[in-house]
Design an enzyme around this catalytic site. Sequence first.
Site, short mmCIF file in Angstrom:
data_model
loop_
_atom_site.label_atom_id
_atom_site.label_comp_id
_atom_site.label_asym_id
_atom_site.label_seq_id
_atom_site.Cartn_x
_atom_site.Cartn_y
_atom_site.Cartn_z
N HIS A 146 42.92 30.84 41.28
CA HIS A 146 41.80 32.67 40.59
C HIS A 146 41.45 32.71 42.02
CE1 HIS A 146 39.74 35.04 38.06
NE2 HIS A 146 38.83 34.72 38.76
N ASP A 148 39.71 36.59 43.71
CA ASP A 148 39.81 37.34 42.54
C ASP A 148 39.56 38.82 43.89
OD1 ASP A 148 37.53 36.45 40.18
OD2 ASP A 148 36.51 35.09 41.80
N ASP A 286 38.83 34.47 33.37
CA ASP A 286 36.83 34.90 33.94
C ASP A 286 36.71 36.03 33.70
OD1 ASP A 286 35.03 33.44 35.38
OD2 ASP A 286 36.12 35.18 37.13
N ASP A 423 38.55 28.85 41.94
CA ASP A 423 38.88 30.04 42.73
C ASP A 423 39.26 29.48 43.90
OD1 ASP A 423 37.47 30.85 40.81
OD2 ASP A 423 35.23 31.26 41.72
N HIS A 561 37.25 41.98 37.64
CA HIS A 561 36.10 41.68 36.71
C HIS A 561 35.08 41.15 37.26
CE1 HIS A 561 38.44 38.07 36.91
NE2 HIS A 561 37.33 37.51 37.26
#
Length: 1135
Positions: A146, A148, A286, A423, A561
Amino acid sequence: MLQSIGTNHHENQKTEKKSFDDRLSHLEEDVRNLDKSFKDGDKKPEAQPIPPPPSPVVVPPNLEVPEDKPIEKPSATEKQLNTNNRCTWRNSSPVNTTFEIRQLYETLPFDDIKGGAWTQGFDIRYETSQWTSNNKLKIILMPHSHCDPGWIHTFEEYFTQATKHIIDTVLTMLDTNSKYKFVWAEMSFLSLWWDQASSDQRTLLKKLLNNKQLEIVTGGWVMNDEANTHYFAMLDQLIEGHQFIENNLGNISLQSGWANDPFGYSPTMAYLLHGNISLQSGWANDPFGYSPTMAYLLHGIGMQHMAIQRVHYHIKKSLAKEKQLEFMWQQTWDRKNSTGIFTHVLPFYSYDIPHTCGPDPKICCQFDFKRMAGTDVSCPWGINPAQITNGNVRERAETLLDQYRKKSQLYQTNVLFVQLGDDFRYRTMDEARKQFENYDKLFNFMNQQTDWHVDAQFGTLSDYFEKLLHEKPQTQFPSYMGDFFTYADRGDHYWSGYYTSRAFFKRMDRVVESYLRASEILFSMANAKMLEQKTTSKFPTDNLFTMLVKARRNLGVFQHHDGITGTSKDHVVNDYGSKLETAIKSAQNVMEHSAAYLLYQNDYSADNDSLLSNMHLKSFESLPRRKLITLDSQAQTIKVVYIYNPTDQRRIQIVKILVSTHQVFVTSNNQPIDSCQIDPKWSGRKSNMMAKNKFELLILVNIEAYSLKEYTIHLSTTQQSCPLTTIEYMNEKDKPMESSGSFKIEITDKKLIKLSNRFLSASFSKTGGLRSVQHLQHDEKVSVRLNPIRYGTSTNADHNSGAYLFLPDGEAQDIPMGDHDLVRIQRGPLVSRVEILHEMYGLQYKLTNTNGSDDYVIELGATTHLNMNNDIELALRFTTGIKHGDEFFTDLNGFQTIRRKTYSKIPLQGNVYPMPTMAYIEDDHVRFSILSGQPSGVASLKSGVVDVFLDRRLLRDDNRGVAQGVTDNREIVSTFKLLFEPRSTIADRSSLTGYPTLLAHQHSIELLYPMHLLESTSTKIPQHELNLFSKINLFPGDYHLVNLRTLNENRDDAKFSSSKNLALVLRRFAYDCDEPYDNSFHFEQPILEHFFQANQIESIHQTSLSLRHVQNQLAITTKLDVPLAELMTYKIKMK
């Protein structure tokens, strides 16, 4: 972003002094070190319903191109369509579903009974006899990382220091063993990687995609938030991601949508994911809750299934007990059973490895092989993973299989989905080998034990859904209707704070969207004109298109997000702000040149700035402001401006222009404009001092849809100037100390202040508070009071508000007027205002007198700049006499409306919901709608009361990973329209969905998409009015042009080059009928020859929403029949 509850929270304070790897590792461990009291909890993503693609349009086999037609004026008959016939669809009911969000909330006790190893669940038991050689437990393990695009570090920092290495590592690892699989979601990162990848690396990526070892899930530019986002930007970032795939990777089969980390999920998001395309699965692990709008969009782009994680832990427990964690997610308006998308909800507390293999995190953590002894991260439960060897493989496999078997009891089939990631995982080959090779040994051993009856393998999200639906068809699964807000991860920790965090940038997001959309439409029409005239050298197409792409991508990254949510670190927020600033300036440049090319035609030169935007953006620290137009008798006595209406209907509205003198008059097409007004320019938004040599010129303009119209401002010498407003104060001491110049100032001793026009009369107290609104034509009077209120937060450790959480210290407190606060009234022929200048805020109520639709609403502006050294959440409380009980309505992503209910059994913060564009309450007599120009939180805690949050300042971290408070507040002007509508029918008390009126829809559009003012740099007037499309008044009252987007040319010699292809995206409103207002529109469906001349078009196709799949070829005379409440995309190829 992984929601974290860290026992070693102090480690986060040291991150700035460490290297990136150390910081990331400590953050990761912080996220995992769950407190003993809830370390058994589970976290899970939820999916949103996705509507299916629209019904096919029957198309003639050959594209018939009629001759050119002149611009048409609408005929009188176009406005004659029986209102009752239009609204018959409201008499039918949406499709019934097995369960919906209201049933869950009504039946759930919301207690906190500990569930054993699975703290937030229950004890799970199974019998080994339930599996046989013919009925094996089929396990799909999906490795993922994941990533970001901004959170603790910026998008680019994450790429250079982590994500680039992750992609390199994964490709190398997958190439070593054809059994290994992986999924990737964020095209923003993949695009950066592609730009610097070698030819061999690109070839390897394509090979792994084609042999289905690597799967792209969702394929959006980012994994977007689903609470604060508007559907325009949600779809735009999906299109940008899919266009990247189309142009660089080819016709890859995108099969799954994945959303493991939005902070709550909305049906709007569900709608956007649904469609007729080979991308089949959506993944959203998420986002902090889920919207059915995203599910609809996923369905519209061709997704068939989706997986989600962050759903209220009580809802997860309830669904798990009933084996309803997999369902068809339907849209609330669906009357044809056509909008469903198959959705999988992850059952446990988090999407990290300790919370994905089964119910016991202390066991599952032992199978996260990055945490082996000697590494930089460990298991907080005290037992770390061990290398799998011949000596321990049986015991380890039995232990892991026990967790798998227990987890499988929560679902209806023997196909089990397990994730392996977290993450920013798989950054090194060492980590990748530990995960893949140890699981390979475990799976080989499991599969060899014939009496275990298990088949375990690596797989992608689509591999899982394929096996699942082979075992049991989706028609046999339950169906669901609703959203998944507001998300709670434990106790009373509801994630309703992020609906309002960093309110300034939430407002800037909507500003960027308005600039981008307006420039997209102008550029597409200019590019079409250039192609028609074949004057390729005059119009700087590729330079402007490169700016457009930059603006699209910068806006797209902010939909992440941890972007629009306001949940990133300060320097990351600043980086997002810089990207939004670039997007606005790029869009302005595109708009200036495109409009100039269309207006000046042969006289256009790319080297000259013929038109300039009247708005100036100094930096991302403030919103755009008007430039001063200077007029004087020596240098400049006239100024020509063009006003651009980028919306679907004619606008009779007031435009504000900043001028250097009040002695002016206005003409258009050489005819005087009598409807104008001069207001003082105050030196600040909360100032009572008039600026010298600055005045606000208000003009009543009348501009057709998608048109540019000339207005000329003249310095007045002999001709009568625009009238000046009159200023009133309640007290002599409030008058400005300096001279007021030509403005008349009065002191009023009236006990009530009244503003009126032909529709409304609003009454205010002497302290400026709104007291009542009367609808004059219906003689309906509504008691309504507006009071600013404030919340504090708890002082208890690990129980305070922060970027994510709203944890108030009690009920809200009113903010009284102080000794230094004042009330100011301005009255003029076009606009009258009541303004409150308070130490903590400024409020401005505005009532117009235009004989247009603006006269139906009270416009409200709220200025805030929270800079005090204490925790505060500021909101506006509207208290009315409307008897709506405990139910109210909020929108989801500006796309649909859902009924909410306030429950006493959940805490105050759990009754706060996202309000991206509007909310309303109603009884059998009146509906009160609040239309918003920015997203925020909203609640209705008592009957007749609506609270709208404005901004929040919080000094402490709420322990969800960002490791700081929210203290970087900027001055923001929040904009609203207050709409009071008498009801002619009894209010619907049963439907889960609500329907705004067309009046509300149109006012929301106008609030989000204001008109743009372009200054001419000369006095030459090439055209007095320019209509962009072939037909004036093209759009019926219930249609909206979402975007007209030029697509990228897939060429090797230029990264960004505009093609001959356009994406036309249309929306059709579902709405409550109001016959008197609705009859002001026509309802004739548009056809393509109303947009372009026939000789301009080569082909037209109806496609999936993101253009990946062609559905039908259309003729230029085909009516564009968009189903009610839905979206449709058309691909137009110009000649």
